[in-house]
Every structure is written in structure tokens, then in C-alpha cells.
Motif scaffolding. Structure first.
Motif, PDB file in Angstrom:
ATOM      1  N   LEU A 150      47.151  37.743  44.279  1.00 23.51           N
ATOM      2  CA  LEU A 150      47.060  37.008  43.177  1.00 23.51           C
ATOM      3  C   LEU A 150      45.642  36.286  43.144  1.00 23.51           C
ATOM      4  N   ASP A 151      45.100  35.856  43.941  1.00 23.88           N
ATOM      5  CA  ASP A 151      43.742  35.488  43.681  1.00 23.88           C
ATOM      6  C   ASP A 151      42.790  36.313  43.192  1.00 23.88           C
ATOM      7  N   ASP A 152      42.974  37.332  43.583  1.00 19.07           N
ATOM      8  CA  ASP A 152      41.958  38.619  43.291  1.00 19.07           C
ATOM      9  C   ASP A 152      42.227  38.922  41.765  1.00 19.07           C
ATOM     10  N   TYR A 153      43.336  38.891  41.659  1.00 22.99           N
ATOM     11  CA  TYR A 153      43.941  39.162  40.114  1.00 22.99           C
ATOM     12  C   TYR A 153      43.115  38.008  39.110  1.00 22.99           C
ATOM     13  N   ILE A 154      43.170  36.751  39.641  1.00 21.69           N
ATOM     14  CA  ILE A 154      42.413  35.761  38.802  1.00 21.69           C
ATOM     15  C   ILE A 154      40.976  36.066  38.628  1.00 21.69           C
ATOM     16  N   ASP A 155      40.387  36.448  39.669  1.00 23.96           N
ATOM     17  CA  ASP A 155      39.221  36.905  39.776  1.00 23.96           C
ATOM     18  C   ASP A 155      38.752  38.154  39.040  1.00 23.96           C
ATOM     19  N   TYR A 156      39.449  38.981  39.031  1.00 23.49           N
ATOM     20  CA  TYR A 156      39.318  40.303  38.050  1.00 23.49           C
ATOM     21  C   TYR A 156      39.268  39.786  36.537  1.00 23.49           C
ATOM     22  N   VAL A 157      40.013  38.758  36.327  1.00 26.92           N
ATOM     23  CA  VAL A 157      40.423  38.444  34.790  1.00 26.92           C
ATOM     24  C   VAL A 157      38.965  37.580  34.496  1.00 26.92           C
ATOM     25  N   ILE A 158      38.669  36.586  35.576  1.00 32.35           N
ATOM     26  CA  ILE A 158      37.451  36.070  35.126  1.00 32.35           C
ATOM     27  C   ILE A 158      36.135  36.986  35.031  1.00 32.35           C
ATOM     28  N   GLU A 159      36.055  37.989  35.769  1.00 34.59           N
ATOM     29  CA  GLU A 159      34.820  39.052  35.674  1.00 34.59           C
ATOM     30  C   GLU A 159      34.866  39.871  34.483  1.00 34.59           C
ATOM     31  N   PHE A 160      35.996  40.236  34.029  1.00 33.11           N
ATOM     32  CA  PHE A 160      36.316  40.907  32.751  1.00 33.11           C
ATOM     33  C   PHE A 160      35.969  40.076  31.468  1.00 33.11           C
ATOM     34  N   ALA A 182      45.349  30.602  34.757  1.00 36.41           N
ATOM     35  CA  ALA A 182      44.366  30.045  36.072  1.00 36.41           C
ATOM     36  C   ALA A 182      43.127  30.432  35.616  1.00 36.41           C
ATOM     37  N   ALA A 183      42.569  31.628  35.376  1.00 39.25           N
ATOM     38  CA  ALA A 183      41.385  31.968  35.130  1.00 39.25           C
ATOM     39  C   ALA A 183      40.655  31.288  34.057  1.00 39.25           C
ATOM     40  N   ALA A 184      41.369  30.918  32.923  1.00 38.33           N
ATOM     41  CA  ALA A 184      40.916  30.197  31.978  1.00 38.33           C
ATOM     42  C   ALA A 184      40.747  28.643  32.421  1.00 38.33           C
ATOM     43  N   SER A 185      41.612  28.266  33.153  1.00 39.79           N
ATOM     44  CA  SER A 185      41.377  26.942  33.838  1.00 39.79           C
ATOM     45  C   SER A 185      40.324  26.899  34.679  1.00 39.79           C
ATOM     46  N   LEU A 186      39.788  27.594  35.588  1.00 43.85           N
ATOM     47  CA  LEU A 186      38.798  27.762  36.396  1.00 43.85           C
ATOM     48  C   LEU A 186      37.522  27.912  35.807  1.00 43.85           C
ATOM     49  N   ARG A 325      41.810  30.095  46.411  1.00 41.59           N
ATOM     50  CA  ARG A 325      40.278  30.015  47.358  1.00 41.59           C
ATOM     51  C   ARG A 325      39.595  28.763  47.313  1.00 41.59           C
ATOM     52  N   GLY A 326      40.171  27.887  47.691  1.00 42.68           N
ATOM     53  CA  GLY A 326      39.787  26.545  47.795  1.00 42.68           C
ATOM     54  C   GLY A 326      39.386  25.812  46.300  1.00 42.68           C
ATOM     55  N   ARG A 327      39.856  26.274  45.260  1.00 43.13           N
ATOM     56  CA  ARG A 327      39.306  25.901  43.838  1.00 43.13           C
ATOM     57  C   ARG A 327      40.599  25.303  43.511  1.00 43.13           C
TER      58      ARG A 327
END
Length: 406
Positions: A150-160, A182-186, A325-327
Motif C-alpha cells: 500500500l505504501d508503494d501504491y501511494i508513491d506511485y500516485v504521487i509520482e504520476f 494519503a498521497a494528496a495529504s503527503l 514509510r515514516g511519514r
């Protein structure tokens, strides 16, 4: 042994499928004097249904070759913009100079391919520059490519989102509402200049404590050990992803069908009647739906189990306790426009589960937040079908337009 048992069952079904195909062809052949009789049509109809129930369904194509822009038919071409081990970012490029709002459609990774959103894409195309997350079947990804959770999923969304730029509008359908939020929050917490211009969350499990459904109850009723022992299995050796631990698509499909068994049985009974009566349009509609519905993909075990733990058991997002990931993830940092969509009859994400996103984002101005509950619509109807095209999509389009220049 679960996957091997499934593969063995598939092998046993092959002779049945071949026999059914032969019976269908013989019964409907123009050289068969009974082909146009009630008996001949009934035999052919029954054989077709048996053949389709025992066949393998691979990943369907989107098949969107054209769309209409301002009343003019234009060509549509699929372009792969980014390739990642578990996903590729696909753009539906319209052959027109017209600039339209840029949309990232985040498809669910919940057992079906992104092509399940074909109708969603088709309705958005005339007025939007549409991109989609095209998730890859986990059994096709070699172990050497690593894990995906799920953390990778968040990172993919942020990258895209960063790749597409600050003018992108994100639409999340069902399950991805949680990692998208979660991605929008970060991104908001980091004051990222490329955070999305708007968020639209449709039928997503933001807070499953609201109006729990059968899948929610299943997650709460069983321990994580139960899930590991009963629904996680290993990909067989003849697939590229051999030895990868997965939640197999065929189990997800079984659970979907069991939730609405009567509906699926009745659909096949009606299909038999359509075929006997020669109602080709209705029969083709049934075939198209089940070609998509029965095509399933495997999910990595780590992604599936983490989703069960974070979303359905511990409710970390609505409780403000999620750390990726600590965030620390703080949805209250989001100030971008927010729209939520729910279906009155949704038996996957109950009423209030998606709307909860508004409670978690108190700093979004009232003028930039919208909630819509669609009457007499279930989960699938939120993003596909007539009510999506005629009632929901126009509201989503207007919301995006209202926030295009913000």
C-alpha cells in the motif's frame, strides 16, 4: 496448493468447453435443419452459456478508438507514458488541438483490470484529457522486480501526479480513494507545487466504520492470520511471477459472485432467453459485461494484507494514525477542491464511508467541496452505465471545470 487446485480445475474444464463449443456450432449451423427451431436454439443457447462459463478470460482491451469533441468524431490512441513494475500510466490521446482539463483516473487494484473503467473513460473523453493507472497482474511480475504494498501504491500516485503536473485533476474509483487521499495529504504537507488541482473520490472506503457492508464485516470478523492462511497462495512455476505470494483474482471473483449469486444466476437465465428469442443486442450486452467481469488479476499478498490491516481493521486514515514509510499522513493539510460520490444502494462501500473525507479535510473552503449521493444506484453504477453517463459524470465534469483555473 490453492493455486494448483485452481489450475487443475481449469484443465478439467477444457474438454467440457470444447464439447460445448462443438455442440453450439453444430446446433446453430445453417446446415442443421433444427437450427431455427425452438429446440435447436435452446441447445445452442445452453451450449454457449456452458462454453463461456468454462473459458479463460484474459485482460480485455479498452477498445476506445474514437470519441466526440465538440460534435466532431476524433481518433483516440493509447499512449504509455510511464512504465513501472506493477503499473503503467496510460494516456488516451485525442486527435484534436483542443485543450481540455487533464484527468488522472486512478483505477481500483481490487481483482479486476483497469479496463473495468472503460465506460468511465468513454464518458470522460469528450471533455477531458484522460490518463489512467493500468495495473499489472501480479502473477506476471517476476520476483526480481521486488514487492508492492500500500505504501508503494501511494508513491506511485504521487509520482504520476508530479509527472502530469500541477493542473491535473485526480478521480479515484472505489478502493484507491484511500491511497489517493494519503498521497494528496503527503503532497499537501510537503507543499508540493505539483499537488492535484482537485480530488474526486467515488465509492471509496475512507472510513469503513460508517455503514459497514459484508466485505467490511468479513475483514473485522477474521484475524490477519486467517487471511494469511486461507486467501494467500503462491503463483505456480509456469507464470513469470512464479513463487510470488498473492491474493489470487479467482478468489476475489468468487467472493464478488457469492455476494450477489441470485443476480448472476438470473442474468444467465435471461441470457438463455435472449439467445433463444434472437435478441442479439441484449445478448451482446451480457457478453460484454461478463467478458470484463470474469477477467481478473492477482494482487500481491503484501498489498492485500496491508490494505486489510490499515483500511478495514485499524481505520488508520480516519483516526489520524497512519504513518507511511515514516511519514505521518495528515488529511487536514489538504486544501485542494474535493468531491465525493456515493451510491444509495452500494453494498461494497456503504453510505457515509466516502463522505467521511470531508470531515477529515476541514481547511477546504465550502465553495470548493461537493458531495453527491446518487439515488437507486449500486457500487458498479457509480462509475458505469446510464446513470453514470447522464447524472453523475456531468456533475463531476462541472466540478472539474469549476476548479480548472483555481
Amino acid at each position: 496448493m490453492l493455486y494448483y487446485a485452481y489450475e487443475f480445475q481449469r484443465q478439467l474444464a477444457q474438454p467440457v468447453r470444447l464439447w460445448a463449443n462443438a455442440v453450439e456450432q453444430a446446433s446453430s449451423s445453417p446446415y442443421n435443419p433444427l437450427a431455427e427451431t425452438w429446440y435447436g436454439k435452446s441447445v445452442a443457447a445452453g451450449a454457449e452459456i456452458v462454453a463461456r462459463m468454462t473459458r479463460d478470460y484474459g485482460k480485455p482491451a479498452f477498445g476506445l478508438a474514437t470519441t466526440e469533441v465538440d460534435g466532431t468524431t476524433v481518433a483516440v490512441n493509447e499512449e504509455i507514458l510511464l512504465r513501472r513494475p506493477f503499473c503503467q500510466l496510460v494516456r488516451f490521446h485525442r486527435d484534436t488541438p483542443k485543450r481540455s482539463p487533464k484527468v488522472l483516473l486512478v483505477a481500483p487494484m481490487s481483482g479486476h483490470y483497469a479496463t473495468l473503467l472503460r465506460g468511465t473513460v468513454e464518458a470522460l473523453l469528450p471533455d477531458h484529457d484522460v490518463h489512467i493507472t493500468d495495473w499489472i497482474d501480479a502473477r506476471e511480475v517476476p520476483l526480481a522486480q521486488g514487492n508492492f504494498d500500500l505504501d508503494d501504491y501511494i508513491d506511485y500516485v504521487i509520482e504520476f501526479c508530479r509527472y502530469l503536473g500541477p493542473d491535473v485533476h485526480v478521480i479515484a474509483v472505489c478502493q484507491p480513494s484511500v491511497p489517493v487521499m494519503a498521497a494528496a495529504s503527503l503532497m499537501a504537507q510537503a507543499k508540493d507545487p505539483r499537488q492535484p488541482r482537485s480530488l474526486t473520490l467515488m465509492g471509496g472506503p475512507i472510513d469503513t466504520r460508517q455503514s459497514p457492508t459484508v466485505p467490511n464485516d468479513l475483514a473485522m470478523r477474521n484475524s490477519m492470520m486467517w487471511f494469511r492462511q486461507n486467501v494467500i497462495t503462491t503463483v505456480p512455476f509456469h507464470y513469470p511471477g512464479a513463487m510470488r505470494r498473492v491474493y489470487p483474482g479467482f478468489l476475489q471473483l468468487t467472493s464478488f459472485i457469492s455476494m450477489n449469486l441470485d443476480r448472476h444466476v438470473n442474468a444467465h437465465v435471461r441470457q438463455f432467453e435472449h439467445l433463444v428469442k434472437g435478441d442479439d443486442d441484449s445478448a451482446d450486452g451480457h457478453r460484454r459485461f461478463y467478458d470484463e467481469y470474469l477477467a481478473v488479476m492477482d494482487l500481491t499478498a503484501e498489498y492485500y494484507l496491508q490494505t486489510i490491516q490499515v483500511v478495514f481493521k485499524e481505520h488508520l486514515l480516519p483516526r489520524g494514525a497512519w504513518v507511511s514509510r515514516g511519514r505521518p499522513i495528515d488529511p487536514s493539510a489538504i486544501e485542494t477542491a474535493l468531491m465525493t460520490v456515493e451510491g444509495e444502494l452500494d453494498d461494497i462501500s456503504g453510505i457515509g464511508q466516502t463522505k467521511a473525507a470531508h470531515t477529515l479535510t476541514p481547511h477546504i473552503p465550502g465553495a470548493r467541496r461537493v458531495h453527491w449521493e446518487q439515488p437507486r444506484v449500486g457500487h458498479y453504477g457509480i462509475f458505469n452505465g446510464r446513470k453514470w453517463r447522464e447524472q453523475i459524470m456531468p456533475r463531476v465534469r462541472d466540478f472539474i471545470r469549476a476548479n480548472e483555473s483555481v
